[in-house]
Design a protein around this motif. Sequence first.
Motif, PDB file in Angstrom:
ATOM      1  N   ARG A   1       0.891  -0.873  -0.067  1.00  0.00           N
ATOM      2  CA  ARG A   1       0.210   0.107   0.099  1.00  0.00           C
ATOM      3  C   ARG A   1       0.741   1.323  -0.029  1.00  0.00           C
ATOM      4  N   LYS A   2       0.439   2.021  -0.786  1.00  0.00           N
ATOM      5  CA  LYS A   2       1.250   3.264  -1.362  1.00  0.00           C
ATOM      6  C   LYS A   2       0.679   4.081  -0.162  1.00  0.00           C
ATOM      7  N   SER A   3       1.049   5.919  -0.319  1.00  0.00           N
ATOM      8  CA  SER A   3       0.678   7.173   0.744  1.00  0.00           C
ATOM      9  C   SER A   3       0.012   7.033  -0.407  1.00  0.00           C
ATOM     10  N   ALA A   4       0.166   7.272  -1.253  1.00  0.00           N
ATOM     11  CA  ALA A   4      -1.261   8.205  -2.401  1.00  0.00           C
ATOM     12  C   ALA A   4      -2.519   6.829  -2.637  1.00  0.00           C
ATOM     13  N   ASP A   5      -2.383   5.593  -2.094  1.00  0.00           N
ATOM     14  CA  ASP A   5      -4.327   4.867  -2.237  1.00  0.00           C
ATOM     15  C   ASP A   5      -4.715   5.638  -0.948  1.00  0.00           C
ATOM     16  N   VAL A   6      -6.226   5.427  -1.559  1.00  0.00           N
ATOM     17  CA  VAL A   6      -7.411   5.627  -0.776  1.00  0.00           C
ATOM     18  C   VAL A   6      -7.485   4.676   0.069  1.00  0.00           C
ATOM     19  N   VAL A   7      -8.142   4.610   1.230  1.00  0.00           N
ATOM     20  CA  VAL A   7      -8.612   3.456   1.926  1.00  0.00           C
ATOM     21  C   VAL A   7      -9.809   4.470   2.603  1.00  0.00           C
ATOM     22  N   GLY A   8     -10.881   3.551   3.250  1.00  0.00           N
ATOM     23  CA  GLY A   8     -11.875   4.658   3.718  1.00  0.00           C
ATOM     24  C   GLY A   8     -13.143   3.032   4.616  1.00  0.00           C
ATOM     25  N   VAL A   9     -12.860   2.928   5.583  1.00  0.00           N
ATOM     26  CA  VAL A   9     -13.385   2.061   6.669  1.00  0.00           C
ATOM     27  C   VAL A   9     -15.470   2.427   6.414  1.00  0.00           C
ATOM     28  N   ALA A  10     -15.819   1.161   6.856  1.00  0.00           N
ATOM     29  CA  ALA A  10     -16.838   1.545   7.717  1.00  0.00           C
ATOM     30  C   ALA A  10     -17.603   2.588   7.750  1.00  0.00           C
ATOM     31  N   ARG A  11     -19.235   2.578   7.601  1.00  0.00           N
ATOM     32  CA  ARG A  11     -19.320   4.080   8.339  1.00  0.00           C
ATOM     33  C   ARG A  11     -19.835   3.756   9.685  1.00  0.00           C
ATOM     34  N   ASN A  12     -21.158   2.176   9.515  1.00  0.00           N
ATOM     35  CA  ASN A  12     -20.965   2.264  10.497  1.00  0.00           C
ATOM     36  C   ASN A  12     -20.083   0.915  12.057  1.00  0.00           C
ATOM     37  N   GLY A  13     -19.115   1.014  11.417  1.00  0.00           N
ATOM     38  CA  GLY A  13     -17.523   0.772  12.152  1.00  0.00           C
ATOM     39  C   GLY A  13     -17.438  -0.831  12.200  1.00  0.00           C
ATOM     40  N   ARG A  14     -18.232  -1.243  11.636  1.00  0.00           N
ATOM     41  CA  ARG A  14     -17.895  -3.033  11.051  1.00  0.00           C
ATOM     42  C   ARG A  14     -18.126  -3.615   9.738  1.00  0.00           C
ATOM     43  N   ALA A  15     -17.398  -3.167   9.065  1.00  0.00           N
ATOM     44  CA  ALA A  15     -17.129  -3.402   7.807  1.00  0.00           C
ATOM     45  C   ALA A  15     -17.629  -5.022   6.571  1.00  0.00           C
ATOM     46  N   THR A  16     -19.017  -5.054   6.683  1.00  0.00           N
ATOM     47  CA  THR A  16     -19.286  -7.241   6.492  1.00  0.00           C
ATOM     48  C   THR A  16     -19.063  -7.168   4.639  1.00  0.00           C
ATOM     49  N   ALA A  17     -18.814  -6.087   4.155  1.00  0.00           N
ATOM     50  CA  ALA A  17     -18.006  -5.993   2.644  1.00  0.00           C
ATOM     51  C   ALA A  17     -17.181  -4.757   2.106  1.00  0.00           C
ATOM     52  N   SER A  18     -16.488  -5.036   0.340  1.00  0.00           N
ATOM     53  CA  SER A  18     -15.644  -4.131   0.968  1.00  0.00           C
ATOM     54  C   SER A  18     -15.720  -4.447  -0.950  1.00  0.00           C
ATOM     55  N   ILE A  19     -15.031  -2.587  -1.387  1.00  0.00           N
ATOM     56  CA  ILE A  19     -15.113  -2.677  -2.354  1.00  0.00           C
ATOM     57  C   ILE A  19     -13.417  -2.209  -3.590  1.00  0.00           C
ATOM     58  N   ILE A  20     -13.036  -2.480  -4.728  1.00  0.00           N
ATOM     59  CA  ILE A  20     -11.108  -1.752  -4.695  1.00  0.00           C
ATOM     60  C   ILE A  20     -11.524  -1.185  -6.386  1.00  0.00           C
ATOM     61  N   PHE A  21     -11.329  -0.213  -5.800  1.00  0.00           N
ATOM     62  CA  PHE A  21     -11.918   0.311  -6.974  1.00  0.00           C
ATOM     63  C   PHE A  21     -10.455   1.269  -8.122  1.00  0.00           C
ATOM     64  N   LEU A  22      -9.868   0.267  -9.332  1.00  0.00           N
ATOM     65  CA  LEU A  22      -9.218   1.083  -9.998  1.00  0.00           C
ATOM     66  C   LEU A  22      -9.316   2.113 -11.006  1.00  0.00           C
ATOM     67  N   HIS A  23      -8.269   2.951 -10.976  1.00  0.00           N
ATOM     68  CA  HIS A  23      -8.389   3.995 -11.716  1.00  0.00           C
ATOM     69  C   HIS A  23      -8.250   3.403 -13.081  1.00  0.00           C
ATOM     70  N   GLY A  24      -7.891   5.228 -13.547  1.00  0.00           N
ATOM     71  CA  GLY A  24      -7.343   4.820 -15.694  1.00  0.00           C
ATOM     72  C   GLY A  24      -6.101   5.387 -15.685  1.00  0.00           C
ATOM     73  N   LEU A  25      -5.882   5.560 -17.037  1.00  0.00           N
ATOM     74  CA  LEU A  25      -4.851   5.846 -17.390  1.00  0.00           C
ATOM     75  C   LEU A  25      -4.534   7.061 -16.533  1.00  0.00           C
ATOM     76  N   GLY A  26      -3.495   7.127 -16.321  1.00  0.00           N
ATOM     77  CA  GLY A  26      -2.879   8.871 -15.775  1.00  0.00           C
ATOM     78  C   GLY A  26      -3.230   9.678 -14.180  1.00  0.00           C
ATOM     79  N   ASP A  27      -4.836   8.034 -13.689  1.00  0.00           N
ATOM     80  CA  ASP A  27      -5.096   8.764 -12.834  1.00  0.00           C
ATOM     81  C   ASP A  27      -4.189   8.550 -10.923  1.00  0.00           C
ATOM     82  N   THR A  28      -4.911   8.696 -10.197  1.00  0.00           N
ATOM     83  CA  THR A  28      -4.166   8.291  -9.207  1.00  0.00           C
ATOM     84  C   THR A  28      -6.075   7.969  -8.214  1.00  0.00           C
ATOM     85  N   GLY A  29      -5.854   7.409  -6.985  1.00  0.00           N
ATOM     86  CA  GLY A  29      -6.472   6.772  -6.108  1.00  0.00           C
ATOM     87  C   GLY A  29      -7.256   7.889  -6.151  1.00  0.00           C
TER      88      GLY A  29
END
Length: 228
Positions: free
Chosen positions: A9-37
Motif C-alpha cells: 500500500r502506497k501513500s497515494a492509495d485512498v482507503v475508507g472504513v465502514a461508516r457503521n464501524g464494522r465492515a462486512t463488504a468491500s470494494i476495490i476500485f482501479l483508476h484509469g491511465l494517468g490518474d491516481t486513487g
Amino acid sequence: MALAANYIRKSADVVGVARNGRATASIIFLHGLGDTGNGWSSLIDEIRPPFMQFNCPTANTMPVTLNLGFQMPSWFDIRSLEFGGTEDEAGIKSAASTVHGMINNEIKSGIPADRIILGGFSQGGALAIYSALTYPEKLAGVIGLSSWLPLHSSFPGSKVCPDSLPVLLCHGDSDPIVNHKFGQLSHSILKTFLKSTQLKTYRGLAHQSTPQEISDVKDFIDQCVPHP
C-alpha cells in the motif's frame, strides 16, 4: 512491469472504513491511465453502503508505449487501442496477480470473497475484469466503466472464476478513446461463458462518467452486496 506481485500500500492509495464501524463488504476500485486513487475515491465513498469499506489504490508510474513512452501511473503498458492490437500480456498478468493480492488482503481482514466488489474505469476497468475472471473464488461482482476485456482471445480458457460471477459493463456510445465497440465486443465474449453479464450504453457520453451511470453502479453494488 513496474508493479510488484506482492501489493504494498502506497501513500497515494485512498482507503475508507465502514461508516457503521464494522465492515462486512468491500470494494476495490482501479483508476484509469494517468490518474491516481484520489480520482475516484470521493465518488466511491458517496455511493458505497455504510457497511462497506473501500480501497482505491494507485498504480506505479511507468513508461506507456501509446503515450510515446511518457511515464505516468499505469497498471500495465498500453501498446494499441485496437481490439485485436498488441497487448502487454506479461504486464497484464503481473498486474492481475497484484490485484489478487489486494483481494486476499480484504479476505484476511474478514471480508468474504463473495462480498467483495472489484471495479475500475478505462484501463483500471479492464484490469478489474481480467483479475476477476482469473480469480478462483466467486467475487460479489465486477464493474468495468469505459473499458474492455484484455487478452480476450485467451478466454474462456483462462477463466477460473465461477460462471455465476456478475459483471456490469458501462460505456458511452461517443467514447473517442476506448471505442464503444470495445464494450460491445467484450460483452459478447463474456456472455458466452458467464451467466450474468450486462452492458449499459449511455447516449452521447464520451470517455467519462455521468450521474446515470453512477446511479446504475450504485444499484449494482446494492444488488450484489445486500445488507447483512
